[in-house]
Every structure is written in structure tokens, then in C-alpha cells.
Motif scaffolding. Structure first.
Motif, PDB file in Angstrom:
ATOM      1  N   GLU A 306      26.577  52.015  42.786  1.00  0.00           N
ATOM      2  CA  GLU A 306      27.549  52.721  41.968  1.00  0.00           C
ATOM      3  C   GLU A 306      28.714  53.669  43.123  1.00  0.00           C
ATOM      4  OE1 GLU A 306      28.101  53.337  39.178  1.00  0.00           O
ATOM      5  OE2 GLU A 306      26.289  51.862  38.588  1.00  0.00           O
ATOM      6  N   ASN A 307      27.976  53.829  44.356  1.00  0.00           N
ATOM      7  CA  ASN A 307      29.032  54.147  45.294  1.00  0.00           C
ATOM      8  C   ASN A 307      29.966  53.410  45.438  1.00  0.00           C
ATOM      9  OD1 ASN A 307      27.318  56.614  45.663  1.00  0.00           O
ATOM     10  ND2 ASN A 307      26.328  55.918  47.536  1.00  0.00           N
ATOM     11  N   TYR A 308      29.644  52.048  45.722  1.00  0.00           N
ATOM     12  CA  TYR A 308      30.812  51.028  45.827  1.00  0.00           C
ATOM     13  C   TYR A 308      31.829  51.055  44.821  1.00  0.00           C
ATOM     14  CZ  TYR A 308      33.100  46.719  46.256  1.00  0.00           C
ATOM     15  OH  TYR A 308      34.003  45.316  46.424  1.00  0.00           O
ATOM     16  N   HIS A 309      31.204  51.050  43.686  1.00  0.00           N
ATOM     17  CA  HIS A 309      32.283  51.288  42.225  1.00  0.00           C
ATOM     18  C   HIS A 309      33.156  52.355  42.504  1.00  0.00           C
ATOM     19  CE1 HIS A 309      29.249  48.771  39.688  1.00  0.00           C
ATOM     20  NE2 HIS A 309      29.745  48.169  40.679  1.00  0.00           N
ATOM     21  N   SER A 310      32.576  53.689  43.016  1.00  0.00           N
ATOM     22  CA  SER A 310      33.369  54.803  43.187  1.00  0.00           C
ATOM     23  C   SER A 310      34.513  54.550  44.073  1.00  0.00           C
ATOM     24  CB  SER A 310      32.406  55.873  43.505  1.00  0.00           C
ATOM     25  OG  SER A 310      31.625  56.217  42.213  1.00  0.00           O
ATOM     26  N   ARG A 311      33.908  54.025  45.250  1.00  0.00           N
ATOM     27  CA  ARG A 311      34.902  53.622  46.274  1.00  0.00           C
ATOM     28  C   ARG A 311      36.169  52.873  45.737  1.00  0.00           C
ATOM     29  NH1 ARG A 311      34.453  53.257  52.016  1.00  0.00           N
ATOM     30  NH2 ARG A 311      32.681  54.577  51.866  1.00  0.00           N
ATOM     31  N   LEU A 312      35.914  51.763  44.898  1.00  0.00           N
ATOM     32  CA  LEU A 312      36.925  51.099  44.570  1.00  0.00           C
ATOM     33  C   LEU A 312      37.742  51.699  43.483  1.00  0.00           C
ATOM     34  CD1 LEU A 312      35.125  47.814  43.397  1.00  0.00           C
ATOM     35  CD2 LEU A 312      36.689  48.041  45.371  1.00  0.00           C
ATOM     36  N   SER A 314      38.368  55.019  43.516  1.00  0.00           N
ATOM     37  CA  SER A 314      39.184  56.198  44.311  1.00  0.00           C
ATOM     38  C   SER A 314      40.560  55.613  44.530  1.00  0.00           C
ATOM     39  CB  SER A 314      38.541  56.389  45.650  1.00  0.00           C
ATOM     40  OG  SER A 314      38.812  55.253  46.719  1.00  0.00           O
ATOM     41  N   TYR A 315      40.971  54.490  44.132  1.00  0.00           N
ATOM     42  CA  TYR A 315      42.091  54.268  44.086  1.00  0.00           C
ATOM     43  C   TYR A 315      42.854  53.906  42.794  1.00  0.00           C
ATOM     44  CZ  TYR A 315      41.644  52.374  48.781  1.00  0.00           C
ATOM     45  OH  TYR A 315      41.282  52.464  50.310  1.00  0.00           O
ATOM     46  N   ASP A 316      43.701  54.945  42.628  1.00  0.00           N
ATOM     47  CA  ASP A 316      44.271  55.181  41.109  1.00  0.00           C
ATOM     48  C   ASP A 316      44.790  53.963  40.328  1.00  0.00           C
ATOM     49  OD1 ASP A 316      43.552  57.756  41.452  1.00  0.00           O
ATOM     50  OD2 ASP A 316      45.654  58.597  41.671  1.00  0.00           O
ATOM     51  N   ILE A 317      45.148  52.938  41.306  1.00  0.00           N
ATOM     52  CA  ILE A 317      45.504  51.789  40.393  1.00  0.00           C
ATOM     53  C   ILE A 317      44.434  51.228  39.304  1.00  0.00           C
ATOM     54  CG2 ILE A 317      44.880  49.993  42.301  1.00  0.00           C
ATOM     55  CD1 ILE A 317      47.780  48.699  41.640  1.00  0.00           C
ATOM     56  N   LEU A 318      43.094  51.399  39.915  1.00  0.00           N
ATOM     57  CA  LEU A 318      42.093  51.066  39.089  1.00  0.00           C
ATOM     58  C   LEU A 318      41.443  52.211  38.254  1.00  0.00           C
ATOM     59  CD1 LEU A 318      39.824  48.640  41.669  1.00  0.00           C
ATOM     60  CD2 LEU A 318      41.674  48.093  40.051  1.00  0.00           C
ATOM     61  N   ARG A 319      41.755  53.463  38.783  1.00  0.00           N
ATOM     62  CA  ARG A 319      41.021  54.482  37.819  1.00  0.00           C
ATOM     63  C   ARG A 319      41.868  54.827  36.954  1.00  0.00           C
ATOM     64  NH1 ARG A 319      41.876  59.620  37.642  1.00  0.00           N
ATOM     65  NH2 ARG A 319      43.489  59.802  39.004  1.00  0.00           N
ATOM     66  N   CYS A 320      43.249  54.784  36.819  1.00  0.00           N
ATOM     67  CA  CYS A 320      44.076  54.708  35.714  1.00  0.00           C
ATOM     68  C   CYS A 320      44.491  53.686  35.031  1.00  0.00           C
ATOM     69  CB  CYS A 320      45.479  55.499  36.495  1.00  0.00           C
ATOM     70  SG  CYS A 320      45.353  56.816  37.382  1.00  0.00           S
ATOM     71  N   ARG A 321      45.125  53.989  33.684  1.00  0.00           N
ATOM     72  CA  ARG A 321      45.094  52.953  32.705  1.00  0.00           C
ATOM     73  C   ARG A 321      46.214  52.218  33.373  1.00  0.00           C
ATOM     74  NH1 ARG A 321      43.444  52.590  27.805  1.00  0.00           N
ATOM     75  NH2 ARG A 321      42.838  54.935  27.927  1.00  0.00           N
ATOM     76  N   PHE A 322      45.918  50.737  33.562  1.00  0.00           N
ATOM     77  CA  PHE A 322      46.617  49.686  34.052  1.00  0.00           C
ATOM     78  C   PHE A 322      47.698  49.575  33.130  1.00  0.00           C
ATOM     79  CE2 PHE A 322      47.922  45.548  35.583  1.00  0.00           C
ATOM     80  CZ  PHE A 322      48.075  45.800  36.950  1.00  0.00           C
ATOM     81  N   ARG A 323      49.202  49.611  33.567  1.00  0.00           N
ATOM     82  CA  ARG A 323      50.389  49.385  32.726  1.00  0.00           C
ATOM     83  C   ARG A 323      51.202  48.563  33.235  1.00  0.00           C
ATOM     84  NH1 ARG A 323      51.199  53.860  36.432  1.00  0.00           N
ATOM     85  NH2 ARG A 323      52.688  53.189  37.975  1.00  0.00           N
ATOM     86  N   HIS A 324      50.878  47.437  34.031  1.00  0.00           N
ATOM     87  CA  HIS A 324      51.756  46.364  34.249  1.00  0.00           C
ATOM     88  C   HIS A 324      51.373  45.031  33.728  1.00  0.00           C
ATOM     89  CE1 HIS A 324      52.551  48.772  37.864  1.00  0.00           C
ATOM     90  NE2 HIS A 324      53.468  48.211  38.237  1.00  0.00           N
ATOM     91  N   GLY A 325      52.681  44.195  33.322  1.00  0.00           N
ATOM     92  CA  GLY A 325      52.343  43.068  32.781  1.00  0.00           C
ATOM     93  C   GLY A 325      52.712  42.944  31.390  1.00  0.00           C
TER      94      GLY A 325
END
Length: 362
Positions: A306-312, A314-325
């Protein structure tokens, strides 16, 4: 000292003063009056726009990366006369990885892609960490929106191209005495609605919205992740289905042979949560009747996952709703690029900032 531009570096000199043991600037060491320092700062401000894209990555030090990186996001020469810890925290807040990790990544990018630009790469790290819209990036980085969009994707794909080199499942990594060798789990990322192909298959029950799923695996007694698989539609495949390469109705010949089920050597096991119940020959899960020692082992291993998932995230591009494409396929391709780009960045960063204090902690 020679500058990274090939001339004497004006920022290393008496005008910056000496630092005390607490990191504050000692005014007695400046040796020049403030009026001259102000003029020098103005000259440097005028040079930054021309020079940042000309920086020689191969000879940049970690100190150079911190200094010029922070200059790019608004912390000029004078504003960096603070304690080193504050500079480090500012750098992490804007870019994500440790400066030493950025140095390693820049050197590898330069070796693989000779036209690698310091400024463009730092802009891409800033985009991954903060996930600002292009209009905000245009104001911060001094580029037009027409330049920023394609450049971010170009640098992102370059970083993504390292994923097959740094995230590798190697059976020889594990000691023959090890029985439980990896932890496995999935994580979901939210995206904008797939309006061209609306489907409940994208439903993410964790966020109650549209999302994509990835599977990650970490070796229990080693530092670096060994598998990252996806994306999958968040509501289409169960965690166990992804792990096995198919469900109970899938014929053995039709199963995905690249799945972890087929990669784990005979007589070795993974550790997982209750989603992997029913495969005792392949996955150890918590059960009633386990000894305290076994339960503590499982809990510690899954907490690290779970710490690894949290590390990933911690980058907002994965934490926030992805809007590209635009199309569904294009959105999934770009999200895969973003996820694998961040995974590569984190992989580099684990060298200096591991998930726990010791590698062989269990």
C-alpha cells in the motif's frame, strides 16, 4: 569552478555569503554590497530564459539541479538563501523525486535521447507531480500551450520507454530458501467519463466513478517493484482474474501467459488480500487460525504494498481525475503512458527514498 555553461559560475562566490550550521546566510561573508548583488540578480534573471535549455545535463551536480529547477518555478537566487531542508522540500513539492533521482534519470535520458532538455524534462516532472492545466504551465514555464501539450507527451513517452528495463520479473532475484516472494494487489485511478463508449465496465466502486485498474507486484525482501500490468477497465476484471490471466470459465490455452500466475516459480507464493482467496497453492492470504507471527508477516508485507501505491499516487496525474485523450482508446493509451512514466520515476527514486527503512525488513 567551471559553470555548467562552460564559464565561471557567478552563483558560486562571496556574493552569496556563507551559511551557518542552521542553514541561514551569514551576512559577514557576502563581501559585496547589496546594490551590486541586486544588479547581478537582474542580469541572471535576464539570462535564465536563454540559458536553461542549453544546460549541460552530463556535468550538472545535484546542487545544480536543485538550484536551476527551483529557479524555473519561481524561486530565484535570493529566495534560495534558506536552510537546505526547505529547499529540498520545495523541490519535492514541485517535481516529486529526490534531486539525486532526477540526476540519474536525466543522465539516462541524455544517453538514450541526445536532444534531452533540462527545462523540458523538469516541466514534465512538474506536470506529473502537480498536474496543472496547460494554461497554468504556460505562465510558469514561459512556453505557449501549443508547445507544451505535445512536448509533455513526448518527454512522458521517453520516460515511459524505460519501464521494460527497470521493472522486470526475474525469478533469479529470489533466494531458493524464500517461499513467499512477492506481494500483489491492484490500484484504481479515476478518469473522465468514456463518453464515446459508455459502459459499466469502467465503473470504479472505490471512487463511485469512471476509472482504470492496474496490478503491481513488489518483492518482499528486495527494494524495487517487479511487475506493473494494465490498464484494465476498473469494473470489468476482478483482481483474481487479472492475476490468473482469466477467470474460471477461461480455457487454460486462452489464459494470458504473461500474468503473474504463470510467472511465479513452482513452490513459490505471493502474498495478497482477501481478493485472492481460493488459491492457496499460489497466494497466501489472512485466515482465521494463523499464528500471530504469520499474521504480522502478512500485514507488514501488504502495508508495504500500500505504501507503494501511495507513492505512485503522490503524483497528482494519478491521484486526480485524468483528463487527457479524446477517444476511449486514446485515453487508455495516454493513461498507461502517465502511469508507467510515474512508475519509472518512482523506481529511480526508491534508490534514495525506499518504501521502508531496510530492504530485508521481514
Amino acid at each position: 569552478r567551471r559553470s555548467i555553461y562552460g564559464r565561471v559560475d557567478g552563483r558560486i562566490g562571496s556574493s552569496r555569503g556563507s551559511r551557518t550550521s542552521r542553514g541561514h546566510v551569514d551576512g559577514r561573508g557576502r563581501g559585496r554590497d547589496r546594490q551590486h548583488e541586486g544588479r547581478q540578480g537582474e542580469e541572471r534573471q535576464q539570462q535564465w530564459g536563454r540559458d536553461f535549455r542549453m544546460l549541460n545535463i552530463t556535468i550538472m551536480t545535484t546542487e545544480d539541479i536543485v538550484f536551476y529547477g527551483l529557479c524555473l518555478v519561481g524561486f530565484g537566487d535570493k529566495r534560495q538563501n534558506v536552510r537546505p531542508g526547505l529547499l529540498h522540500n520545495r523541490f519535492l513539492a514541485f517535481f516529486g523525486p529526490d534531486p539525486k533521482s532526477v540526476k540519474d534519470l536525466l543522465n539516462d535520458l541524455k544517453e538514450e535521447f541526445d536532444d534531452t532538455s533540462f527545462k523540458d524534462t523538469m516541466m514534465t516532472l512538474n506536470w506529473a507531480k502537480r498536474y496543472d492545466v496547460e494554461h497554468v504551465l504556460a505562465g510558469r514555464w514561459g512556453y505557449s500551450e501549443e508547445y507544451i501539450g505535445p512536448k509533455l507527451k513526448e518527454i512522458g513517452k521517453r520516460i515511459q520507454s524505460f519501464v521494460s528495463k527497470v521493472i522486470v520479473f526475474d525469478p533469479n532475484l529470489f533466494d531458493e530458501r524464500e517461499i513467499h516472494i512477492i506481494t500483489v494487489d491492484t490500484f484504481n485511478c479515476t478518469t473522465e467519463e468514456m463518453r464515446q463508449t459508455p459502459s459499466t465496465a469502467f465503473y470504479d466502486h472505490k471512487s463511485n466513478s469512471c476509472g482504470l485498474k492496474y496490478e503491481a507486484a513488489l518483492p518482499i525482501r528486495h527494494r524495487y517493484p517487479v511487475s506493473l500490468k494494465g490498464p484494465f477497465k476498473a469494473g470489468e476484471k476482478h483482481d483474481r482474474t487479472v492475476f490468473c490471466g482469466g477467470n474460471k470459465d477461461t480455457a487454460a490455452s486462452d489464459r494470458d501467459k504473461s500474468s503473474l500466475f504463470f510467472k511465479i516459480p513452482v513452490d513459490k507464493k505471493a502474498v495478497g488480500d482477501s481478493a485472492y482467496e481460493g488459491m492457496p497453492e499460489k497466494v497466501l492470504v489472512r485466515r482465521e487460525g494463523h499464528s500471530k507471527e504469520t499474521t504480522d508477516f502478512i500485514n507488514a508485507a501488504l502495508a508495504r504494498q500500500e505504501n507503494y501505491h501511495s507513492r505512485l499516487k503522490s503524483y497528482d496525474i494519478l491521484r486526480c481525475r485524468f483528463r487527457h485523450g479524446k477517444s476511449t482508446e486514446n485515453k487508455m493509451v495516454l493513461h498507461k503512458m502517465a502511469t508507467e512514466m510515474v512508475a519509472v520515476i518512482v523506481q529511480y527514486d526508491l534508490r534514495y527514498r525506499p518504501l521502508c527503512e531496510t530492504d530485508n525488513y521481514i
